[in-house]
Design a protein around this motif. Sequence first.
Motif, PDB file in Angstrom:
ATOM      1  N   MET A   1      -6.961   5.855   1.727  1.00  0.00           N
ATOM      2  CA  MET A   1      -6.760   5.234   0.312  1.00  0.00           C
ATOM      3  C   MET A   1      -6.405   6.572  -0.823  1.00  0.00           C
ATOM      4  O   MET A   1      -5.427   6.487  -1.678  1.00  0.00           O
ATOM      5  N   ALA A   2      -7.187   7.533  -0.642  1.00  0.00           N
ATOM      6  CA  ALA A   2      -6.947   8.994  -1.382  1.00  0.00           C
ATOM      7  C   ALA A   2      -5.275   9.180  -1.130  1.00  0.00           C
ATOM      8  O   ALA A   2      -4.655   9.805  -2.017  1.00  0.00           O
ATOM      9  N   THR A   3      -5.020   9.565   0.242  1.00  0.00           N
ATOM     10  CA  THR A   3      -3.822   9.939   0.669  1.00  0.00           C
ATOM     11  C   THR A   3      -2.590   8.845  -0.153  1.00  0.00           C
ATOM     12  O   THR A   3      -1.505   9.687  -0.774  1.00  0.00           O
ATOM     13  N   ILE A   4      -2.879   7.855   0.047  1.00  0.00           N
ATOM     14  CA  ILE A   4      -1.507   6.680  -0.500  1.00  0.00           C
ATOM     15  C   ILE A   4      -1.840   6.888  -1.996  1.00  0.00           C
ATOM     16  O   ILE A   4      -0.733   6.850  -2.763  1.00  0.00           O
ATOM     17  N   LEU A   5      -2.883   7.058  -2.444  1.00  0.00           N
ATOM     18  CA  LEU A   5      -2.903   6.857  -4.047  1.00  0.00           C
ATOM     19  C   LEU A   5      -2.373   8.215  -4.806  1.00  0.00           C
ATOM     20  O   LEU A   5      -1.551   8.138  -5.804  1.00  0.00           O
ATOM     21  N   ARG A   6      -2.381   9.401  -4.035  1.00  0.00           N
ATOM     22  CA  ARG A   6      -1.733  10.500  -4.581  1.00  0.00           C
ATOM     23  C   ARG A   6      -0.145  10.521  -4.562  1.00  0.00           C
ATOM     24  O   ARG A   6       0.444  10.926  -5.056  1.00  0.00           O
ATOM     25  N   ILE A   7       0.299   9.447  -3.925  1.00  0.00           N
ATOM     26  CA  ILE A   7       1.871   9.016  -3.693  1.00  0.00           C
ATOM     27  C   ILE A   7       2.344   8.176  -4.560  1.00  0.00           C
ATOM     28  O   ILE A   7       3.214   8.293  -5.339  1.00  0.00           O
ATOM     29  N   VAL A   8       1.547   6.923  -4.505  1.00  0.00           N
ATOM     30  CA  VAL A   8       2.118   5.634  -5.412  1.00  0.00           C
ATOM     31  C   VAL A   8       1.461   5.778  -6.835  1.00  0.00           C
ATOM     32  O   VAL A   8       2.134   4.956  -7.784  1.00  0.00           O
ATOM     33  N   LYS A   9       0.431   6.385  -7.040  1.00  0.00           N
ATOM     34  CA  LYS A   9      -0.196   6.485  -8.534  1.00  0.00           C
ATOM     35  C   LYS A   9      -0.677   5.285  -8.937  1.00  0.00           C
ATOM     36  O   LYS A   9      -0.637   5.133 -10.388  1.00  0.00           O
ATOM     37  N   ASN A  10      -0.820   4.299  -8.402  1.00  0.00           N
ATOM     38  CA  ASN A  10      -1.291   3.043  -8.613  1.00  0.00           C
ATOM     39  C   ASN A  10      -2.246   2.172  -7.736  1.00  0.00           C
ATOM     40  O   ASN A  10      -1.897   2.292  -6.589  1.00  0.00           O
TER      41      ASN A  10
END
Length: 662
Positions: free
Chosen positions: A34-43
Amino acid sequence: MDAVDVCGRLLIKIQCGNTGAFEELFNNHSRILMATILRIVKNRALAEEVLQECFAEAWIRCHGFDPQRGTGRAWLVTLSRRRANMAPCDSCSQPSITSRIMVDGTRLCISCVNRLPQNFGTCARCGRTKQIGSERPEGILCRTCRMKERSGTCTRCGHVRPCRFAGTARAICENCALSKEPCSQCRRNKVPANRLADGGSLCATCSPKVIEACADCGKDRQVRARVDGAPYCWECGERNPLFHQNCLRCGRFEYLSKLGLCPFCKAADLVDSLFEGGPSPVANGRDLLREALRAAPPQAVFTLFQRRKSVAVLRSLIAHPGGISHDSLSQVASGSAEVVVRAFLVEHGVLAWRDENLARLEAWIAATADEVADPSERRAFLQFGRWRHLSRLRRQMDPAGNGQVSGIRTELGHIIEVIGWLRSRGSSIEGVNQSLVDNWLSRGPGTRIRVKHFLTWCYENKLASAKVTIPASRATALTVAGLTSTDIWTVLDKFLDPSKMISGQTRLAGCLLLIYGIRLGRVAELRLSDLREHDGKYSILIGTHPLELPSSLDIAAIHAQHDRSAPRLTTPAMEDDWLFPGGVPGRHLTPTSLAARLRKLGVRNPTKFRKAALTPLAISLPAPVLSRLLGLSISTATTWTTAVSSSNASYAAARLSTPPGE
């Protein structure tokens, strides 16, 4: 695999369908992903959706995990990053890899990034407003000009490619810049692509190919590349968006060539290479030819340029000083290449349609007449050929057939023979007599009797002093002995089996031959209007009355009616008239080509199969019915019924004359 790689152990258990291991994997690693994805999508809301998709993909593609290549956590992180970058673009809504995240958090794919106004400018070299390739002190360069700047003629191999030190005397392409060594197997001096255990080099051709099951098509093919450990073959790699980039010229998101061009731009360059150095006046048809080639699909253009003879004909025709015409094409080409190129030019309106068989026959008559030494006899030969044959072919409605032209050439060839033979005997057409003609007829094949019309014409036009008599040819007895019903059904079962991958045209043609004994020449001449449908039942007009087809041929009739694509130089074309269209516009498929298709399915000798099919029909049907349904002349139908009756009578007499017990 490392002993502490708990994630890898869970993935291996998931490969066996362990749902408990999958639940443990989600509980232990969902926060990290989740942290990896959140750094990319910002949402966060979008990140949660992507996380669910990641674990769903991990369940499906867990077999792609290889513990020898890395840890399970690294495999999951790579999968999540790729999945996060494949989120829908906020501009075009298409799922794709994120190329740029704007200040307001908007995610854009590469295609939308390339359309941003700030990425366009006026090129300082070509003056066009295009996508910026590079910015320099002297101004902006578009991508096309930047690519041309890097391209040059390699001083070693002579090819025009992206080069180091392009535009200088040291220009060298990347292939030549690499050091070459003798290959350990083929001994050629090439760039090493692999090495043996002892350090010996292997070129790309001799290197062992990696063959694995493609992750897309599932076929065992050579691996082109891998995505998350999953192998992809060359064909699937070209279709996979992960291997696509934006074309440097037109901006299309496609699989690019070495020069950074998409298939459309590469095909356009190949077409333009045909017209280099020559004018393009509309009157000569060069512009129409260019438009026809540019309208073809890229793959069709690539296939065309693999046909070296056709490409050479096109180059010679375009550069011909007389422009593009039928005569200039005949001067620069011959054989199959001429036929294929002419059909393409006629189909696209570059050349006007003409009867090719008639045109070739007219040219052949003029060339053959030169073999006659005497001017008066040469003039008689030309007048007879034009009066008897050419004028008749011009008056008929349909184009001249191959069989017609072949018969005419045989007759005129015998006329040349008899003229030369008379000259060798110290005589001529003017002094011909019955004794000389009988002597000549006895020395050759039976087709020599065809000179009868020429000798009669010469006598009627006072070119010959004596009238000669040539006997008519004797009809050979019809033999009905042929294949057995078992032989026919063995082959017919292939055409009637719906599971066999056979085209509708071939299936219908084979059944008409094997069931009704219809000549392949007549089958090839069928028109679309001859195949009729009434109340769900199909019939075909061979003779004067329609022949109702059995229900087992309905599917073949439907496919033959709707799938009538004909092969052309670049793209298949549809004919509106013929049921079996051929490669030449306006002409049907030749019986020879149709026989070649049937030969692959077991019909080795169509004549034997035709006789075997006609024999039971001639037994059960009267001659008039046979003539009306199968298109036979009444005399031919009568001959068949008589031959079958005689054959049966001979068989009965032979059985009665056999002593009992034998």
